[in-house]
Design an enzyme around this catalytic site. Structure first.
Site, PDB file in Angstrom:
ATOM      1  N   TRP A 174      32.297 -28.509 -31.369  1.00 37.70           N
ATOM      2  CA  TRP A 174      31.396 -29.125 -30.988  1.00 37.70           C
ATOM      3  C   TRP A 174      31.238 -28.964 -29.376  1.00 37.70           C
ATOM      4  CZ3 TRP A 174      33.469 -32.189 -27.060  1.00 37.70           C
ATOM      5  CH2 TRP A 174      35.005 -32.426 -27.335  1.00 37.70           C
ATOM      6  N   ASP A 200      29.670 -27.675 -35.933  1.00 37.71           N
ATOM      7  CA  ASP A 200      29.812 -29.085 -36.109  1.00 37.71           C
ATOM      8  C   ASP A 200      28.452 -29.935 -36.033  1.00 37.71           C
ATOM      9  OD1 ASP A 200      30.176 -32.059 -34.632  1.00 37.71           O
ATOM     10  OD2 ASP A 200      32.367 -31.221 -35.118  1.00 37.71           O
ATOM     11  N   GLY A 249      39.187 -24.564 -32.802  1.00 37.65           N
ATOM     12  CA  GLY A 249      39.342 -25.982 -32.735  1.00 37.65           C
ATOM     13  C   GLY A 249      40.811 -26.271 -32.428  1.00 37.65           C
ATOM     14  N   GLU A 271      41.443 -19.809 -32.183  1.00 42.07           N
ATOM     15  CA  GLU A 271      41.532 -20.179 -30.853  1.00 42.07           C
ATOM     16  C   GLU A 271      41.813 -21.632 -30.958  1.00 42.07           C
ATOM     17  OE1 GLU A 271      39.083 -21.270 -27.130  1.00 42.07           O
ATOM     18  OE2 GLU A 271      38.866 -18.959 -27.260  1.00 42.07           O
ATOM     19  N   GLU A 403      47.425 -32.263 -25.144  1.00 47.19           N
ATOM     20  CA  GLU A 403      46.125 -31.853 -24.667  1.00 47.19           C
ATOM     21  C   GLU A 403      45.158 -32.929 -24.612  1.00 47.19           C
ATOM     22  OE1 GLU A 403      42.776 -28.439 -25.437  1.00 47.19           O
ATOM     23  OE2 GLU A 403      43.785 -29.467 -27.135  1.00 47.19           O
TER      24      GLU A 403
END
Length: 534
Positions: A174, A200, A249, A271, A403
């Site tokens: 997204w 998304d 994602g 990725e 993260e």
């Protein structure tokens, strides 16, 4: 979308007179046009982070719908692959021109669906245009048949061909709904594949707009079905039917995708997450580094896989750098209008806001100091959060290692370059890094010691990401495979070697027995080595 009185120090960008609204952009006619390429027998909807309000009703796919999408794509792919590379590349170049001509349309959609500032939305337009131009110009060179020296030079003629994999299953995120959907699909198409894409749902209109533009540019609609739906439902079905999977994602979901692909013995590119470091060395230009840190940490509200979340500053310049960085951060204008002027937009939704809030509150409760930001801004929109700088971050604070994927950066001081390299590498991730210094030679020496897929010098991420002739991707838990460059297109192909033997077989001949043949071949092998042939 109105201007509000700020709660914190960050100003809001004023809304221009007569500004467009979601109702002006996402009309019933626009939605009807875009969903023509979507296969789905149920209904779902997406929403705008600017207000939380619904944008559009959309088709939602069942597992049977996903199977149908692959059936249609598989039927259409051979005729597309049979067209010349030049013809396929021309589609990308026409798409490039259409994208730049009609960019205002998609900029509105990107902003409405992601909540990002318009300049950050334009980064997506730039990235996709660059990729379209690159693969439109370079596809023939990447995909052309290549001659290789055979086992016996002259007698063995060898040609390597690149064959399309078939139907690519693409699962797009997204946060960059144009670049990480269409930008990744372009090399797959020019390589002769069909693509079944699952963007998304919350940012589907952007991807569907780009699909519509690609079809206008000459791509057969049948080679590009789109399905929407919940990731846990539709995602595994994509993996179940695809000939190759392209996924961007989270690391957690990436593991599941990789396991599903491995069970079917199909290829996959991933990725995934990052906890990206920026190193400001003692000889760095403080003003440039501070401005670069703002871009590197807060573009798209930090919801960028290559954004900086850990900022290491040499102790000798730390106070001056932090002062300038904090001043620039506090001066950033937050905004929710469909126009240029805001420096940062919204988080994408409640989940991102909750993570950012939890990371900041946890850090402060355990002793960290908020240098700038640190508060939500519901006066602007439901998911706005001020760009935030934290000092004194250390384990076991969640923000130290996890993260955040939001506008939050942690400051660390260092004195020894060996130690800062060790600290920068002390993470499970390895996507991107940044080094700021006036000494390019020293920067390169440090860069190759960082365990990240890309390193930008005196830039945060744009220098490496925008250089599309070179590969981009992650090490460690940040992913597998690469986008951009030769790797970004060859991954969507399979190598096929065709060897033609001429005059003599690779076996005893001309009256030789087995022993004589072995002697002759041994002499030949020694001669080939002496001639430096490989």
């Amino acid at each position: 979308m109105t201007e509000s009185k700020p709660l914190g120090t960050n100003p809001t960008a004023p809304a221009p007179a007569g500004a467009r609204t979601a109702e002006d952009v996402v009309t019933p006619e626009v939605v009807a046009q875009l969903i023509r390429g979507v296969i789905g027998s149920r209904r779902t909807a997406n929403h705008s982070p600017f207000t939380g309000a619904k944008l559009a009703d959309l088709p939602e796919a069942t597992p049977e719908d996903v199977a149908l999408a692959f059936t249609r794509a598989r039927a259409a792919q051979p005729s597309w692959a049979a067209t010349s590379i030049r013809t396929r590349a021309a589609v990308l170049l026409r798409f490039h021109d259409l994208l730049l001509e009609r960019q205002a349309e998609v900029l509105d959609l990107i902003q409405l669906e992601t909540g990002k500032a318009r300049l950050h939305a334009h980064e997506e337009v730039q990235a996709v245009a660059v990729a379209a131009r690159h693969y439109g110009r370079r596809a023939m060179a990447y995909l052309r048949p290549r001659r290789h020296t055979g086992v016996v030079p002259v007698l063995t003629k060898v040609t390597e061909f690149r064959q399309p994999r078939g139907v690519i299953g693409q699962i797009a995120p997204w946060n960059y709904p144009l670049e990480l959907s269409i930008g990744d699909a372009l090399p797959a198409f020019v390589a002769g594949n069909a693509v079944v894409m699952k963007p998304d749902t919350e940012t589907a209109l952007t991807a569907l707009w780009a699909r519509d533009l690609l079809v206008e540019a000459g791509l057969p609609a049948e080679v590009f079905p789109v399905v929407l739906g919940d990731g846990p439902v539709v995602g595994p079905e994509i993996v179940r039917h695809a000939d190759y999977v392209s996924f961007t994602g989270s690391t957690r979901t990436g593991r599941e995708v990789a396991q599903g692909a491995a069970a079917r013995l199909i290829g996959v590119s991933l990725e995934l997450g990052g906890k990206n470091p920026m190193l400001v060395l003692r000889d760095a230009d403080i003003e440039q580094a501070a401005a670069g840190a703002v871009r590197s940490c807060f573009s798209s509200a930090g919801q960028l896989c290559v954004a900086i979340e850990r900022l290491y500053v040499h102790d000798s310049i730390a106070d001056r750098f932090i002062e300038r960085f904090a001043e620039r951060t506090r001066a950033m204008r937050l905004g929710n209008g469909l126009a240029y002027g805001a420096d940062m937009g919204s988080l994408a939704g409640a989940r991102q806001l909750a993570t950012v809030t939890q990371h900041v509150e946890d850090a402060v409760a355990k002793g960290a100091t908020v240098v700038a930001g640190g508060v939500a801004r519901p006066d602007i929109g439901p998911y706005f959060y001020e760009p935030t700088i934290l000092d004194g971050v250390e384990p076991p604070m969640a923000v130290c290692a996890e993260e955040t994927f939001g506008p939050v950066v942690s400051l660390y001081r260092f004195t020894d370059e060996d130690e800062v390299i060790e600290a920068a590498n002390a993470t499970a991730f390895g996507l991107n890094a940044s080094i700021w210094t006036r000494d390019g030679k020293r920067a390169h020496a440090l860069a190759v010691r960082l365990r990240t897929g890309t390193v930008s010098i005196n830039e945060g991420y744009a220098a490496t990401y925008g250089s599309v002739r070179s590969p981009m991707g992650g090490m460690k838990e940040s992913g597998l495979g690469r986008r951009h460059g030769s790797e970004g297109i060859l991954k969507f192909t399979q190598a096929q070697t065709v060897a033609q033997q001429r005059l003599l077989p690779l076996a005893p001949s001309l009256g030789m027995d087995d022993e004589k043949y072995a002697v002759v071949m041994s002499h030949a092998l020694r001669a080939l080595k002496a001639l430096r042939l490989s």
